[in-house]
Design a protein around this motif. Structure first.
Motif, PDB file in Angstrom:
ATOM      1  N   SER A 487       0.843  -1.199   0.000  1.00 58.28           N
ATOM      2  CA  SER A 487       0.000   0.000   0.000  1.00 58.28           C
ATOM      3  C   SER A 487       0.875   1.245   0.000  1.00 58.28           C
ATOM      4  N   THR A 488       0.277   2.357  -0.396  1.00 55.85           N
ATOM      5  CA  THR A 488       1.006   3.627  -0.387  1.00 55.85           C
ATOM      6  C   THR A 488       1.518   3.948   1.005  1.00 55.85           C
ATOM      7  N   ALA A 489       0.706   3.666   2.013  1.00 54.35           N
ATOM      8  CA  ALA A 489       1.110   3.954   3.390  1.00 54.35           C
ATOM      9  C   ALA A 489       2.330   3.129   3.780  1.00 54.35           C
ATOM     10  N   THR A 490       2.331   1.853   3.431  1.00 51.92           N
ATOM     11  CA  THR A 490       3.464   1.000   3.766  1.00 51.92           C
ATOM     12  C   THR A 490       4.721   1.431   3.021  1.00 51.92           C
ATOM     13  N   VAL A 491       4.571   1.738   1.732  1.00 58.49           N
ATOM     14  CA  VAL A 491       5.710   2.213   0.944  1.00 58.49           C
ATOM     15  C   VAL A 491       6.309   3.462   1.580  1.00 58.49           C
ATOM     16  N   ASN A 492       5.477   4.381   1.996  1.00 59.22           N
ATOM     17  CA  ASN A 492       5.974   5.623   2.602  1.00 59.22           C
ATOM     18  C   ASN A 492       6.673   5.367   3.928  1.00 59.22           C
ATOM     19  N   VAL A 493       6.143   4.441   4.715  1.00 60.78           N
ATOM     20  CA  VAL A 493       6.796   4.104   5.983  1.00 60.78           C
ATOM     21  C   VAL A 493       8.193   3.553   5.729  1.00 60.78           C
ATOM     22  N   ILE A 494       8.308   2.652   4.761  1.00 62.95           N
ATOM     23  CA  ILE A 494       9.610   2.046   4.472  1.00 62.95           C
ATOM     24  C   ILE A 494      10.578   3.078   3.912  1.00 62.95           C
ATOM     25  N   LYS A 495      10.095   3.917   3.008  1.00 63.14           N
ATOM     26  CA  LYS A 495      10.969   4.951   2.436  1.00 63.14           C
ATOM     27  C   LYS A 495      11.479   5.895   3.520  1.00 63.14           C
ATOM     28  N   THR A 496      10.614   6.254   4.425  1.00 59.50           N
ATOM     29  CA  THR A 496      11.020   7.130   5.513  1.00 59.50           C
ATOM     30  C   THR A 496      12.044   6.450   6.412  1.00 59.50           C
ATOM     31  N   ALA A 497      11.816   5.157   6.668  1.00 56.44           N
ATOM     32  CA  ALA A 497      12.714   4.417   7.551  1.00 56.44           C
ATOM     33  C   ALA A 497      14.124   4.294   6.976  1.00 56.44           C
ATOM     34  N   LEU A 498      14.231   4.318   5.671  1.00 54.96           N
ATOM     35  CA  LEU A 498      15.543   4.151   5.051  1.00 54.96           C
ATOM     36  C   LEU A 498      16.397   5.403   5.135  1.00 54.96           C
ATOM     37  N   GLY A 499      15.811   6.511   5.538  1.00 61.00           N
ATOM     38  CA  GLY A 499      16.593   7.698   5.862  1.00 61.00           C
ATOM     39  C   GLY A 499      16.981   8.543   4.673  1.00 61.00           C
ATOM     40  N   GLY A 506      28.366   5.931   2.077  1.00 66.86           N
ATOM     41  CA  GLY A 506      29.451   4.969   2.088  1.00 66.86           C
ATOM     42  C   GLY A 506      28.975   3.596   1.642  1.00 66.86           C
ATOM     43  N   GLU A 507      29.939   2.737   1.240  1.00 68.05           N
ATOM     44  CA  GLU A 507      29.558   1.410   0.749  1.00 68.05           C
ATOM     45  C   GLU A 507      28.825   0.617   1.815  1.00 68.05           C
ATOM     46  N   SER A 508      29.324   0.659   3.036  1.00 68.24           N
ATOM     47  CA  SER A 508      28.682  -0.071   4.121  1.00 68.24           C
ATOM     48  C   SER A 508      27.282   0.463   4.382  1.00 68.24           C
ATOM     49  N   ASN A 509      27.147   1.769   4.381  1.00 67.43           N
ATOM     50  CA  ASN A 509      25.835   2.371   4.622  1.00 67.43           C
ATOM     51  C   ASN A 509      24.860   2.034   3.502  1.00 67.43           C
ATOM     52  N   ARG A 510      25.369   2.028   2.261  1.00 68.10           N
ATOM     53  CA  ARG A 510      24.486   1.667   1.141  1.00 68.10           C
ATOM     54  C   ARG A 510      23.973   0.237   1.316  1.00 68.10           C
ATOM     55  N   ASP A 511      24.877  -0.659   1.693  1.00 71.31           N
ATOM     56  CA  ASP A 511      24.446  -2.046   1.889  1.00 71.31           C
ATOM     57  C   ASP A 511      23.437  -2.150   3.025  1.00 71.31           C
ATOM     58  N   ASN A 512      23.673  -1.429   4.097  1.00 70.61           N
ATOM     59  CA  ASN A 512      22.735  -1.489   5.214  1.00 70.61           C
ATOM     60  C   ASN A 512      21.349  -0.980   4.802  1.00 70.61           C
ATOM     61  N   ARG A 513      21.309   0.006   3.942  1.00 69.84           N
ATOM     62  CA  ARG A 513      20.009   0.500   3.451  1.00 69.84           C
ATOM     63  C   ARG A 513      19.311  -0.585   2.635  1.00 69.84           C
ATOM     64  N   ILE A 514      20.071  -1.277   1.810  1.00 71.41           N
ATOM     65  CA  ILE A 514      19.492  -2.370   1.021  1.00 71.41           C
ATOM     66  C   ILE A 514      18.986  -3.477   1.941  1.00 71.41           C
ATOM     67  N   PHE A 515      19.826  -3.866   2.916  1.00 70.86           N
ATOM     68  CA  PHE A 515      19.424  -4.929   3.840  1.00 70.86           C
ATOM     69  C   PHE A 515      18.138  -4.544   4.570  1.00 70.86           C
ATOM     70  N   ALA A 516      18.104  -3.310   5.049  1.00 66.65           N
ATOM     71  CA  ALA A 516      16.933  -2.853   5.802  1.00 66.65           C
ATOM     72  C   ALA A 516      15.696  -2.824   4.910  1.00 66.65           C
ATOM     73  N   GLY A 517      15.877  -2.366   3.669  1.00 66.49           N
ATOM     74  CA  GLY A 517      14.727  -2.291   2.759  1.00 66.49           C
ATOM     75  C   GLY A 517      14.146  -3.666   2.473  1.00 66.49           C
ATOM     76  N   ILE A 518      15.001  -4.639   2.203  1.00 66.50           N
ATOM     77  CA  ILE A 518      14.518  -5.998   1.915  1.00 66.50           C
ATOM     78  C   ILE A 518      13.823  -6.583   3.134  1.00 66.50           C
ATOM     79  N   LEU A 519      14.437  -6.411   4.312  1.00 64.96           N
ATOM     80  CA  LEU A 519      13.840  -6.968   5.527  1.00 64.96           C
ATOM     81  C   LEU A 519      12.492  -6.339   5.828  1.00 64.96           C
ATOM     82  N   LEU A 520      12.386  -5.021   5.676  1.00 60.86           N
ATOM     83  CA  LEU A 520      11.116  -4.359   5.955  1.00 60.86           C
ATOM     84  C   LEU A 520      10.029  -4.812   4.990  1.00 60.86           C
ATOM     85  N   VAL A 521      10.385  -5.030   3.748  1.00 61.43           N
ATOM     86  CA  VAL A 521       9.394  -5.532   2.789  1.00 61.43           C
ATOM     87  C   VAL A 521       9.006  -6.961   3.131  1.00 61.43           C
TER      88      VAL A 521
END
Length: 531
Positions: A487-499, A506-521
């Protein structure tokens, strides 16, 4: 394409968007990526299915195990089936075989013989072949399969004798109850037939079971004398030196087969009938029973599309089972096409219907992650292991705790709106407070660290190119993992959470954003309930 699934004038013939293509792919094979989405959009649904079915079979589980050598005790049934599900190019047939494995259950937990991994691999290959064959052939192959023989006691089942021994009834009961006709008589649309006082009419009696059991006597593993040492346990710890018997159907031992008359389900096997003829009569009777189409069709719909299909949906699939349009009964290609292409499966109405869809099984979530992000095994050993423990996934392919599968097709979560509405939710039989927590914890580690101490690692290259754009990253994950169903609401929550973009510089930070995005989905309800 003479063997291609037969079309039925389905209203939704092609995907009009990447979202529709991804949704079809997730129903059909459990995962989607850019190339697969493009192929479905270019070809259309039925031609894509035909191309998958008509493609030459790829390496099966038995051959993969054999390629690892016969003295590799760390390579077993779990390695084999995860490799087949996560890496085989023949992913449609492998996903359909997994669905069949939850109807025709043989569990690796209970195969006690030499070379159990090869016996299970051969059983897996039998299901893969059956996914694109005929149900009657599949039924016979399953009946005579060594793994099934060991699991449900057909192997070594002997005729009655003067001391009171009677044929084992295990397979006779389960082949009716679970694999062909079910417990109650069904209308063509899967609804129970009822007596004048409203009670469901039983499909068979105990006498049917006892009489049918006579047919399944006299079978033994087809072991050549040169293979007899397969039952030895040498000092190496690896049993035997020959496993060819696992590739062959069980053989009939005429002196152990009952030749008494057998009468069941309105059919008759005359006294004195030889074992092969008796088996043919029995399997033909089961195959031609009017219950098979709706009984099997409903379960395939549940495994692939939705837990509560309408009677109309079940009836349409059962009609294709009875006749694929070319006069053939039991054509599994056409049956699977009917399941996947029915208007109820493809119509967008299901996306907003709270009663449509199914809970994704834990093992399917792991396979989808692996396929979507192109996981590879550096050593080609696929040491995912047995994930049955509640501290892991709580489910592992080919390791059902009983012949009744991981869950019953009619399971109703108690004290829920599902129960009030008289619906079912089979996969919820796996759900508990512990399983919900451990799934998220397990996936958090898997997404970032891979599996088998880093031997199985994903490729997040495409996601890394989007890591600075949280919106684009989440949109991609939504498409590939959820077919755009967040849903739009869920997408917005995840986008906000990714910062902010700076947080991923940084490379590590980019990976952490990817990891967090996949886990949240993969942890949100709109992912867990597949529509």
């Amino acid at each position: 394409m003479a063997n291609s699934p037969t079309g039925r004038g389905y209203a939704y013939a092609a995907a009009k968007s990447d979202v529709e293509a991804a949704r079809f792919l997730i129903h059909a094979q459990g995962w989607a990526d850019d190339a697969q989405i493009a192929a479905v959009r270019n070809q259309g649904y039925l031609p894509w299915l035909a191309s998958q079915f008509d493609a030459a079979p790829t390496q099966g589980g038995w051959a993969w195990l054999a390629s690892k050598g016969l003295k590799t005790p760390e390579i077993g049934v779990d390695n084999m089936v995860w490799q087949q599900l996560m890496a085989s190019p023949d992913s449609l047939r492998k996903r359909l075989a997994l669905a069949l494995s939850e109807i025709f259950v043989v569990s690796a937990n209970d195969i006690n013989a030499s070379w159990p991994e090869f016996a299970m691999a051969q059983y897996w290959d039998t299901l893969v072949d059956g996914a694109s064959g005929n149900f009657r052939d599949l039924l016979e192959a399953i009946t005579l399969n060594p793994a099934m023989g060991m699991y449900l006691n057909t192997r070594g089942n002997q005729k009655e004798d003067d001391d009171g021994r009677q044929p084992d009834e295990n397979y006779a009961r389960e082949v009716m109850q679970l694999m062909t006709i079910g417990l109650v008589q069904l209308e063509p649309n899967g609804q129970p037939r009822r007596s004048a006082d409203g009670r469901p009419l039983p499909t068979y009696s105990q006498d049917d079971v006892s009489q049918l059991a006579r047919v399944f006597t006299g079978y033994e593993l087809d072991i050549d004398p040169s293979e007899m040492n397969a039952f030895a346990a040498p000092a190496s710890g690896r049993r035997g030196v020959s496993n060819g018997w696992t590739t062959r159907p069980m053989r009939l031992m005429p002196t152990r087969h009952s030749t008494l008359a057998a009468n069941f389900l309105g059919a008759s096997v005359p006294a004195g009938t030889d074992g092969k003829t008796a088996l043919r009569i029995a399997l033909d009777t089961l195959f031609n029973h009017p219950n098979v189409g709706p009984f099997i069709g409903r379960q395939l719909i549940q495994r692939l599309v939705t837990s509560n299909p309408s009677p109309g949906y079940v009836g349409r699939v059962a009609t294709v089972f009875a006749d694929n349009g070319a006069g053939v009964r039991g054509d599994m290609r056409s049956v699977f096409a009917a399941v996947l292409l029915d208007n109820e499966a493809r119509a967008p109405a299901g996306l907003s219907d709270p009663n449509f869809g199914r809970l994704r099984e834990p093992m399917l979530r792991l396979v989808q992650w692996a396929r979507t992000f192109k996981v590879g095994s550096a050593t080609d050993t696929w040491k995912v292991g047995d994930t049955s423990a509640i501290t892991n996934l709580g489910q592992s392919p080919l390791r059902s705790p009983s012949v009744f599968n991981f869950f019953r097709p009619g399971f109703v979560p108690p004290s829920t709106a599902i129960a009030v509405n008289r619906m079912v939710a089979p996969e919820f039989q796996l759900v508990s407070e512990a399983s919900v927590c451990t799934y998220v914890n397990r996936m958090q580690a898997v997404i970032s660290d891979g599996l088998a101490a880093g031997d199985l690692m994903p490729d997040y290259g495409a996601e890394r190119r989007l890591a600075l754009d949280a919106s684009a990253l989440v949109d991609r994950l939504n498409l590939l993992l959820c077919a755009g169903q967040l849903s739009t609401a869920t997408v917005n929550v995840i986008k906000t959470a990714l910062g902010t973009p700076e947080a991923a510089s940084g490379e590590s930070n980019r990976d952490n954003r990817i990891f967090a995005g996949i886990l949240l989905v993969m942890g949100c309800p709109e992912y867990l309930v597949q529509k």
